[in-house]
Design a protein around this motif. Sequence first.
Motif, mmCIF file in Angstrom:
data_model
loop_
_atom_site.group_PDB
_atom_site.id
_atom_site.type_symbol
_atom_site.label_atom_id
_atom_site.label_comp_id
_atom_site.label_asym_id
_atom_site.label_seq_id
_atom_site.Cartn_x
_atom_site.Cartn_y
_atom_site.Cartn_z
ATOM 1 N N GLY A 47 0.824 -1.198 0.000
ATOM 2 C CA GLY A 47 0.000 0.000 0.000
ATOM 3 C C GLY A 47 0.863 1.253 0.000
ATOM 4 O O GLY A 47 1.789 1.366 0.788
ATOM 5 N N GLU A 48 0.556 2.163 -0.868
ATOM 6 C CA GLU A 48 1.297 3.419 -0.906
ATOM 7 C C GLU A 48 0.780 4.342 0.193
ATOM 8 O O GLU A 48 -0.364 4.241 0.626
ATOM 9 N N PHE A 49 1.639 5.223 0.668
ATOM 10 C CA PHE A 49 1.166 6.247 1.585
ATOM 11 C C PHE A 49 1.684 7.597 1.125
ATOM 12 O O PHE A 49 2.672 7.695 0.404
ATOM 13 N N CYS A 50 0.989 8.621 1.517
ATOM 14 C CA CYS A 50 1.305 9.978 1.073
ATOM 15 C C CYS A 50 1.617 10.839 2.290
ATOM 16 O O CYS A 50 0.816 10.930 3.220
ATOM 17 N N LEU A 51 2.798 11.441 2.314
ATOM 18 C CA LEU A 51 3.218 12.304 3.412
ATOM 19 C C LEU A 51 3.706 13.631 2.838
ATOM 20 O O LEU A 51 3.863 13.785 1.637
ATOM 21 N N GLN A 52 3.978 14.555 3.733
ATOM 22 C CA GLN A 52 4.458 15.882 3.346
ATOM 23 C C GLN A 52 5.917 16.004 3.752
ATOM 24 O O GLN A 52 6.286 15.650 4.876
ATOM 25 N N ASP A 53 6.769 16.508 2.847
ATOM 26 C CA ASP A 53 8.167 16.668 3.241
ATOM 27 C C ASP A 53 8.357 17.991 3.985
ATOM 28 O O ASP A 53 7.424 18.793 4.122
ATOM 29 N N THR A 111 8.686 11.149 10.774
ATOM 30 C CA THR A 111 8.355 11.379 12.170
ATOM 31 C C THR A 111 7.256 10.434 12.640
ATOM 32 O O THR A 111 6.358 10.059 11.869
ATOM 33 N N LEU A 112 7.350 10.049 13.895
ATOM 34 C CA LEU A 112 6.295 9.270 14.545
ATOM 35 C C LEU A 112 5.485 10.148 15.498
ATOM 36 O O LEU A 112 4.685 9.640 16.281
ATOM 37 N N ASP A 113 5.706 11.455 15.414
ATOM 38 C CA ASP A 113 5.066 12.418 16.308
ATOM 39 C C ASP A 113 4.514 13.590 15.491
ATOM 40 O O ASP A 113 4.950 14.728 15.633
ATOM 41 N N PRO A 114 3.522 13.314 14.630
ATOM 42 C CA PRO A 114 3.027 14.391 13.744
ATOM 43 C C PRO A 114 2.370 15.539 14.494
ATOM 44 O O PRO A 114 2.280 16.654 13.957
ATOM 45 N N GLU A 115 1.935 15.291 15.730
ATOM 46 C CA GLU A 115 1.301 16.359 16.512
ATOM 47 C C GLU A 115 2.263 17.531 16.722
ATOM 48 O O GLU A 115 1.877 18.694 16.634
ATOM 49 N N ARG A 116 3.510 17.233 16.996
ATOM 50 C CA ARG A 116 4.507 18.289 17.233
ATOM 51 C C ARG A 116 5.418 18.521 16.027
ATOM 52 O O ARG A 116 5.986 19.596 15.874
ATOM 53 N N ASP A 117 5.576 17.482 15.192
ATOM 54 C CA ASP A 117 6.536 17.572 14.085
ATOM 55 C C ASP A 117 5.849 17.909 12.773
ATOM 56 O O ASP A 117 5.644 17.059 11.899
ATOM 57 N N ASP A 118 5.459 19.193 12.629
ATOM 58 C CA ASP A 118 4.949 19.617 11.331
ATOM 59 C C ASP A 118 6.140 19.925 10.419
ATOM 60 O O ASP A 118 7.301 19.788 10.808
ATOM 61 N N ALA A 119 5.864 20.357 9.193
ATOM 62 C CA ALA A 119 6.936 20.582 8.219
ATOM 63 C C ALA A 119 7.961 21.617 8.705
ATOM 64 O O ALA A 119 9.172 21.366 8.613
ATOM 65 N N PRO A 120 7.545 22.779 9.244
ATOM 66 C CA PRO A 120 8.546 23.750 9.720
ATOM 67 C C PRO A 120 9.417 23.200 10.859
ATOM 68 O O PRO A 120 10.620 23.472 10.906
ATOM 69 N N GLY A 135 12.852 15.075 5.521
ATOM 70 C CA GLY A 135 11.911 14.776 6.593
ATOM 71 C C GLY A 135 10.501 14.639 6.067
ATOM 72 O O GLY A 135 10.085 15.401 5.185
ATOM 73 N N LEU A 136 9.744 13.681 6.599
ATOM 74 C CA LEU A 136 8.369 13.444 6.164
ATOM 75 C C LEU A 136 7.433 13.438 7.362
ATOM 76 O O LEU A 136 7.724 12.841 8.401
ATOM 77 N N THR A 137 6.275 14.086 7.201
ATOM 78 C CA THR A 137 5.257 14.121 8.234
ATOM 79 C C THR A 137 3.887 14.066 7.562
ATOM 80 O O THR A 137 3.787 13.963 6.342
ATOM 81 N N GLY A 138 2.837 14.128 8.359
ATOM 82 C CA GLY A 138 1.485 14.077 7.810
ATOM 83 C C GLY A 138 0.474 13.989 8.918
ATOM 84 O O GLY A 138 0.782 14.240 10.087
ATOM 85 N N GLY A 139 -0.748 13.603 8.565
ATOM 86 C CA GLY A 139 -1.770 13.387 9.575
ATOM 87 C C GLY A 139 -1.459 12.150 10.398
ATOM 88 O O GLY A 139 -0.646 11.306 10.001
ATOM 89 N N ALA A 140 -2.118 12.033 11.558
ATOM 90 C CA ALA A 140 -1.837 10.917 12.462
ATOM 91 C C ALA A 140 -2.050 9.568 11.776
ATOM 92 O O ALA A 140 -1.217 8.656 11.911
ATOM 93 N N GLU A 141 -3.130 9.420 11.026
ATOM 94 C CA GLU A 141 -3.411 8.133 10.378
ATOM 95 C C GLU A 141 -2.422 7.863 9.249
ATOM 96 O O GLU A 141 -2.016 6.722 9.025
ATOM 97 N N GLU A 142 -2.038 8.907 8.535
ATOM 98 C CA GLU A 142 -1.057 8.736 7.459
ATOM 99 C C GLU A 142 0.294 8.276 8.009
ATOM 100 O O GLU A 142 0.955 7.411 7.436
ATOM 101 N N VAL A 143 0.691 8.851 9.126
ATOM 102 C CA VAL A 143 1.957 8.460 9.753
ATOM 103 C C VAL A 143 1.869 7.035 10.281
ATOM 104 O O VAL A 143 2.808 6.237 10.133
ATOM 105 N N ARG A 144 0.722 6.677 10.880
ATOM 106 C CA ARG A 144 0.545 5.298 11.365
ATOM 107 C C ARG A 144 0.630 4.301 10.208
ATOM 108 O O ARG A 144 1.224 3.225 10.330
ATOM 109 N N ALA A 145 0.047 4.671 9.057
ATOM 110 C CA ALA A 145 0.088 3.782 7.890
ATOM 111 C C ALA A 145 1.523 3.585 7.413
ATOM 112 O O ALA A 145 1.930 2.475 7.046
ATOM 113 N N ALA A 146 2.301 4.666 7.414
ATOM 114 C CA ALA A 146 3.700 4.564 7.003
ATOM 115 C C ALA A 146 4.469 3.659 7.953
ATOM 116 O O ALA A 146 5.270 2.813 7.526
#
Length: 210
Positions: A47-53, A111-120, A135-146
């Motif tokens: 399964g592919e996942f989509c995150l934000q760098d 990141t495994l902590d998207p709540e605090r680790d946004d792109a900036p 670095g890659l981050t995203g929503g909580a579910e997206e990060v869990r999928a990764a």
Amino acid sequence: GLRARLCVVAGAGAAAGAGWLYLREERARRRQARRRAELRALALGRGEFCLQDHAGRLRRMADFRGRWVLLYFGFTHCPDVCPEELEKLGRAAELLERDPALPPLQPLFVTLDPERDDAPALARYLRDFHPRLLGLTGGAEEVRAAARAYGVYAAAGPRDEDGDYIVDHSVFIYLLGPDGLLLDCYGRAKTDAQIAQSVRRHMETYEPVL
């Protein structure tokens, strides 16, 4: 005479030995073909996942197909383990970059902590590491999928009075081949030189699955 009989026996022994070697090699070829078929199915079914760098661009794992990747999962508030592992990953990448005959390698940090680790936050944090570390981050579910895609364990601990918390997680550096398949992983005991040596060996013996 005796010599003729010995020649016959020796010839029969050589033929039997050659037959045994052929069967062993044939079994090895079949095992390899079976394994390659399994890897091909895994690559097609992943399964592919989509995150934000950390520059704000959307990234899919498919974007890194065709490239070698060293991948680490962690979080920027990690007090010591994550910085140590990211420094080690960067040193391994630098060792490999010294050989222009080797294909380029992309270092990745999810990141495994998207709540605090946004792109900036990721962009600020990654300034201290390898210049090409992405670095890659995203929503909580997206990060869990990764994390699930690579069998990574992660669980946030209790918050203290300031709202801070530690994320408990598995600590491995993953090597992905150009097919996007997981080829190897390295625990904390592995040095940067050992990782670079292993990656080099994988690069030199690599055969495409797809």
